[in-house]
Design a protein around this motif. Structure first.
Motif, PDB file in Angstrom:
ATOM      1  N   ARG A   6      -4.309   9.271  -3.054  1.00  0.00           N
ATOM      2  CA  ARG A   6      -3.962   9.417  -4.309  1.00  0.00           C
ATOM      3  C   ARG A   6      -2.590   9.212  -4.757  1.00  0.00           C
ATOM      4  O   ARG A   6      -2.430   8.621  -5.755  1.00  0.00           O
ATOM      5  CB  ARG A   6      -4.091  11.044  -4.596  1.00  0.00           C
ATOM      6  CG  ARG A   6      -5.483  11.660  -4.743  1.00  0.00           C
ATOM      7  CD  ARG A   6      -5.766  12.930  -5.318  1.00  0.00           C
ATOM      8  NE  ARG A   6      -5.252  13.900  -4.255  1.00  0.00           N
ATOM      9  CZ  ARG A   6      -6.228  14.290  -3.420  1.00  0.00           C
ATOM     10  NH1 ARG A   6      -7.479  13.927  -3.368  1.00  0.00           N
ATOM     11  NH2 ARG A   6      -5.792  15.292  -2.534  1.00  0.00           N
ATOM     12  N   ARG A   7      -1.652   8.976  -3.838  1.00  0.00           N
ATOM     13  CA  ARG A   7      -0.258   8.642  -4.406  1.00  0.00           C
ATOM     14  C   ARG A   7      -0.444   6.904  -4.259  1.00  0.00           C
ATOM     15  O   ARG A   7       0.302   6.495  -5.058  1.00  0.00           O
ATOM     16  CB  ARG A   7       0.530   9.230  -3.007  1.00  0.00           C
ATOM     17  CG  ARG A   7       0.917  10.282  -2.691  1.00  0.00           C
ATOM     18  CD  ARG A   7       1.309  11.039  -4.196  1.00  0.00           C
ATOM     19  NE  ARG A   7       1.679  12.618  -3.893  1.00  0.00           N
ATOM     20  CZ  ARG A   7       0.885  13.540  -3.951  1.00  0.00           C
ATOM     21  NH1 ARG A   7      -0.352  13.067  -4.050  1.00  0.00           N
ATOM     22  NH2 ARG A   7       1.185  14.773  -3.779  1.00  0.00           N
ATOM     23  N   ARG A   8      -1.094   6.496  -3.352  1.00  0.00           N
ATOM     24  CA  ARG A   8      -1.027   5.044  -3.393  1.00  0.00           C
ATOM     25  C   ARG A   8      -2.125   4.739  -5.044  1.00  0.00           C
ATOM     26  O   ARG A   8      -1.597   3.727  -5.600  1.00  0.00           O
ATOM     27  CB  ARG A   8      -2.126   4.376  -2.501  1.00  0.00           C
ATOM     28  CG  ARG A   8      -1.449   4.381  -1.110  1.00  0.00           C
ATOM     29  CD  ARG A   8      -2.020   3.523  -0.346  1.00  0.00           C
ATOM     30  NE  ARG A   8      -1.910   1.969  -0.597  1.00  0.00           N
ATOM     31  CZ  ARG A   8      -1.878   1.068   0.431  1.00  0.00           C
ATOM     32  NH1 ARG A   8      -2.313   1.437   1.586  1.00  0.00           N
ATOM     33  NH2 ARG A   8      -1.846  -0.066   0.020  1.00  0.00           N
ATOM     34  N   ASP A   9      -2.781   5.475  -5.157  1.00  0.00           N
ATOM     35  CA  ASP A   9      -3.581   5.154  -6.572  1.00  0.00           C
ATOM     36  C   ASP A   9      -2.643   5.547  -7.621  1.00  0.00           C
ATOM     37  O   ASP A   9      -2.662   4.537  -8.703  1.00  0.00           O
ATOM     38  CB  ASP A   9      -4.897   6.185  -6.720  1.00  0.00           C
ATOM     39  CG  ASP A   9      -5.938   5.701  -5.838  1.00  0.00           C
ATOM     40  OD1 ASP A   9      -6.046   4.528  -5.277  1.00  0.00           O
ATOM     41  OD2 ASP A   9      -6.876   6.631  -5.588  1.00  0.00           O
ATOM     42  N   SER A  10      -1.794   6.288  -7.687  1.00  0.00           N
ATOM     43  CA  SER A  10      -1.007   6.624  -8.662  1.00  0.00           C
ATOM     44  C   SER A  10       0.025   5.495  -8.857  1.00  0.00           C
ATOM     45  O   SER A  10       0.617   4.882 -10.046  1.00  0.00           O
ATOM     46  CB  SER A  10       0.085   7.767  -8.388  1.00  0.00           C
ATOM     47  OG  SER A  10      -0.573   9.046  -8.424  1.00  0.00           O
ATOM     48  N   CYS A  11       0.533   5.013  -7.786  1.00  0.00           N
ATOM     49  CA  CYS A  11       1.464   3.677  -7.647  1.00  0.00           C
ATOM     50  C   CYS A  11       0.778   2.390  -8.303  1.00  0.00           C
ATOM     51  O   CYS A  11       1.411   1.685  -8.920  1.00  0.00           O
ATOM     52  CB  CYS A  11       1.877   3.459  -6.486  1.00  0.00           C
ATOM     53  SG  CYS A  11       3.172   4.529  -5.534  1.00  0.00           S
ATOM     54  N   THR A  12      -0.473   2.111  -8.132  1.00  0.00           N
ATOM     55  CA  THR A  12      -1.201   1.162  -8.471  1.00  0.00           C
ATOM     56  C   THR A  12      -1.389   1.313 -10.023  1.00  0.00           C
ATOM     57  O   THR A  12      -1.325   0.414 -10.829  1.00  0.00           O
ATOM     58  CB  THR A  12      -2.730   0.792  -7.713  1.00  0.00           C
ATOM     59  OG1 THR A  12      -2.598   0.917  -6.441  1.00  0.00           O
ATOM     60  CG2 THR A  12      -3.422  -0.016  -8.576  1.00  0.00           C
ATOM     61  N   ARG A  13      -1.576   2.349 -10.214  1.00  0.00           N
ATOM     62  CA  ARG A  13      -1.747   2.742 -12.078  1.00  0.00           C
ATOM     63  C   ARG A  13      -0.514   2.434 -12.589  1.00  0.00           C
ATOM     64  O   ARG A  13      -0.534   1.824 -13.613  1.00  0.00           O
ATOM     65  CB  ARG A  13      -2.242   4.110 -12.209  1.00  0.00           C
ATOM     66  CG  ARG A  13      -3.650   4.289 -11.785  1.00  0.00           C
ATOM     67  CD  ARG A  13      -4.235   5.805 -12.353  1.00  0.00           C
ATOM     68  NE  ARG A  13      -3.394   6.890 -12.320  1.00  0.00           N
ATOM     69  CZ  ARG A  13      -3.555   7.598 -11.060  1.00  0.00           C
ATOM     70  NH1 ARG A  13      -4.630   7.341 -10.289  1.00  0.00           N
ATOM     71  NH2 ARG A  13      -2.811   8.379 -10.790  1.00  0.00           N
ATOM     72  N   ALA A  14       0.525   2.852 -11.998  1.00  0.00           N
ATOM     73  CA  ALA A  14       2.024   2.689 -12.697  1.00  0.00           C
ATOM     74  C   ALA A  14       2.193   1.132 -12.878  1.00  0.00           C
ATOM     75  O   ALA A  14       2.819   0.793 -13.625  1.00  0.00           O
ATOM     76  CB  ALA A  14       3.150   3.313 -11.743  1.00  0.00           C
ATOM     77  N   ALA A  15       2.008   0.480 -11.675  1.00  0.00           N
ATOM     78  CA  ALA A  15       2.085  -0.990 -11.857  1.00  0.00           C
ATOM     79  C   ALA A  15       1.382  -1.604 -12.867  1.00  0.00           C
ATOM     80  O   ALA A  15       2.051  -2.738 -13.661  1.00  0.00           O
ATOM     81  CB  ALA A  15       1.989  -1.447 -10.369  1.00  0.00           C
ATOM     82  N   GLU A  16       0.070  -1.364 -12.916  1.00  0.00           N
ATOM     83  CA  GLU A  16      -0.558  -2.019 -13.869  1.00  0.00           C
ATOM     84  C   GLU A  16      -0.121  -1.707 -15.301  1.00  0.00           C
ATOM     85  O   GLU A  16      -0.044  -2.466 -16.215  1.00  0.00           O
ATOM     86  CB  GLU A  16      -2.120  -1.528 -13.607  1.00  0.00           C
ATOM     87  CG  GLU A  16      -2.708  -2.137 -12.470  1.00  0.00           C
ATOM     88  CD  GLU A  16      -4.132  -1.309 -12.339  1.00  0.00           C
ATOM     89  OE1 GLU A  16      -4.453  -0.325 -12.998  1.00  0.00           O
ATOM     90  OE2 GLU A  16      -4.792  -1.964 -11.379  1.00  0.00           O
ATOM     91  N   ALA A  17       0.218  -0.294 -15.437  1.00  0.00           N
ATOM     92  CA  ALA A  17       0.880  -0.010 -16.960  1.00  0.00           C
ATOM     93  C   ALA A  17       2.063  -0.692 -17.263  1.00  0.00           C
ATOM     94  O   ALA A  17       2.339  -1.041 -18.367  1.00  0.00           O
ATOM     95  CB  ALA A  17       0.910   1.410 -16.941  1.00  0.00           C
ATOM     96  N   LEU A  18       2.850  -1.199 -16.292  1.00  0.00           N
ATOM     97  CA  LEU A  18       4.002  -1.688 -16.460  1.00  0.00           C
ATOM     98  C   LEU A  18       3.913  -3.118 -16.335  1.00  0.00           C
ATOM     99  O   LEU A  18       5.123  -4.089 -16.589  1.00  0.00           O
ATOM    100  CB  LEU A  18       5.080  -1.392 -15.391  1.00  0.00           C
ATOM    101  CG  LEU A  18       5.625   0.370 -15.473  1.00  0.00           C
ATOM    102  CD1 LEU A  18       6.366   0.765 -14.287  1.00  0.00           C
ATOM    103  CD2 LEU A  18       6.300   0.397 -16.836  1.00  0.00           C
ATOM    104  N   GLY A  19       2.885  -3.878 -16.143  1.00  0.00           N
ATOM    105  CA  GLY A  19       2.534  -5.099 -16.186  1.00  0.00           C
ATOM    106  C   GLY A  19       3.306  -5.713 -14.866  1.00  0.00           C
ATOM    107  O   GLY A  19       3.623  -7.058 -15.225  1.00  0.00           O
TER     108      GLY A  19
END
Length: 390
Positions: A234-247
């Motif tokens: 879940r921590r990895r998924d959060s990081c992936t989502r954050a990177a995608e949102a920040l482009g």
């Protein structure tokens, strides 16, 4: 126990189990991550060091494609399989780690002979010291050497690190990064391993604790953790989502001055996960610079800040880890932090050698006062990486 003594014990256990002498015994050290937690799979920076606690692997080739693996450790069962039958999901339990290495080597183009394997270890399991990578790297260097001796192409250490990671990711199902295998393979006595997890560039950074009058005290809380469970993923998924949102491809690419923007774009939890990664990357770079200029006694504040970030932003600590860190600091440590993937395991403290008994006593008293299980406390030194012992 010395590495040589552990190797001799492993060779004797192999002979007793399989009725013949092993072709050799290889060692893979555990690791302490000095600073840089969860930054590895975000393409960032880490600063681990190999420790003077190892896992040993005694190996001998067979004339067929059968693999027999056994362990000297209590509570483990021997496994016998055919190399051609290895695939993700085909093996579970402890044997998935060494057999995952064999599978990953085959996937990398190294056709292995059958072999017998017996392992032993002094790296605590579930303590955040990467007992899994120690096992993977001991087996990887041993199998790579045996395959080369049998006329097949060997692999360099970067390739073996990728083999270990693939074994853990695909065969075991733990979504870990590359740091642990690099620490175990590239470690060197008196040094930490500064790794750029994107470029895979490795630099050795002086970490001569003895000369500075310091020790690294490991505080194993005895709260077990496992990377194959959901919290890590879940921590990895959060990081992936954050990177995608920040482009950006990875959070490694987010500079500190974009954190204000990130706070506006992300929900609170995802922002805090991202903030930990961005600030932790900077702490690693600062720690490397500080070690080179001022020495290890000057990095305590960075260790403390790292723990606060993991506790509050990434939320991977637990009451026992927080207590160990606080008690060590109150007892005289220069700095302390949890180490490893979190949700249990160990914390480390940088302690003046003359004050280590006072810190130990402070931690033991604190745990007793809270009714927690007594932690295991021991010191470690930066040690050499995976290698042949016998």
């Amino acid at each position: 126990m010395s590495a040589d003594a552990l190797a001799a014990r492993t060779a004797d256990a192999f002979a007793a189990r399989f009725g013949r002498t092993p072709a050799g015994v290889w060692a893979g050290p555990g690791r302490v991550n000095l600073i840089g937690e969860h930054t590895d799979y975000n393409g960032g920076f880490v600063l681990p060091f190999a420790i003077d606690k190892t896992t040993t692997a005694a190996l001998a080739v067979r004339g067929d494609r059968t693999v027999r693996v056994a362990s000297a450790l209590a509570g483990t069962e021997a496994v016998e399989v055919d190399v051609d039958g290895l695939r993700p999901g085909s093996v579970t339990g402890w044997a998935a780690y060494p057999l995952g290495v064999a599978w990953a080597l085959e996937q990398a183009g190294v056709r292995l002979p059958g072999f017998d394997l017996l392992v032993d270890s002094e790296v605590p399991v579930g303590a955040g010291l990467s007992s899994s990578a120690a096992l993977e790297c001991a087996v990887a260097v041993g199998l790579a050497e045996l395959a080369a001796l049998d006329g097949r192409a060997g692999l360099d250490r970067r390739a073996l690190a990728a083999v270990g990671r693939r074994a853990e990711n695909d065969m075991v199902g733990a979504p870990t990064g590359i740091m642990d295998q690099y620490a175990s393979l590239f470690g060197s006595a008196g040094s930490a391993v500064f790794l750029d997890c994107r470029s895979k560039e490795v630099q050795l950074v002086p970490l001569v604790l003895d000369a500075a009058g310091l020790v690294c005290l490991v505080m194993d809380t005895k709260v077990s953790h496992a990377h194959a469970t959901g919290d890590y993923a879940r921590r990895r998924d959060s990081c992936t989502r954050a990177a995608e949102a920040l482009g950006v491809p990875l959070l490694r690419d987010v500079p500190h001055d974009r954190l204000a923007e990130a706070q506006q774009l992300l929900d609170d939890e995802t922002f805090r996960r991202a903030r930990h990664i961005v600030t932790e990357n900077q702490r690693v770079v600062d720690a490397v610079r500080t070690l080179r200029i001022e020495g290890p006694a000057a990095i305590g504040r960075l260790l403390d800040a790292s723990h606060v970030s993991m506790r509050d932003d990434f939320e991977i600590s637990c009451p026992e880890l927080d207590l160990a860190v606080d008690a060590a600091r109150e007892g005289g440590a220069l700095g302390a932090r949890m180490t490893g993937g979190g949700f249990g395991g160990s914390a480390i403290a940088l302690v003046p050698a003359a004050g280590v008994d006072a810190v130990r006593d402070a931690v033991w008293r604190a745990f007793a006062s809270r009714g927690f299980r007594q932690p295991e406390l021991f010191t470690v030194r930066p040690a050499d990486g995976a290698r042949r012992l016998l």
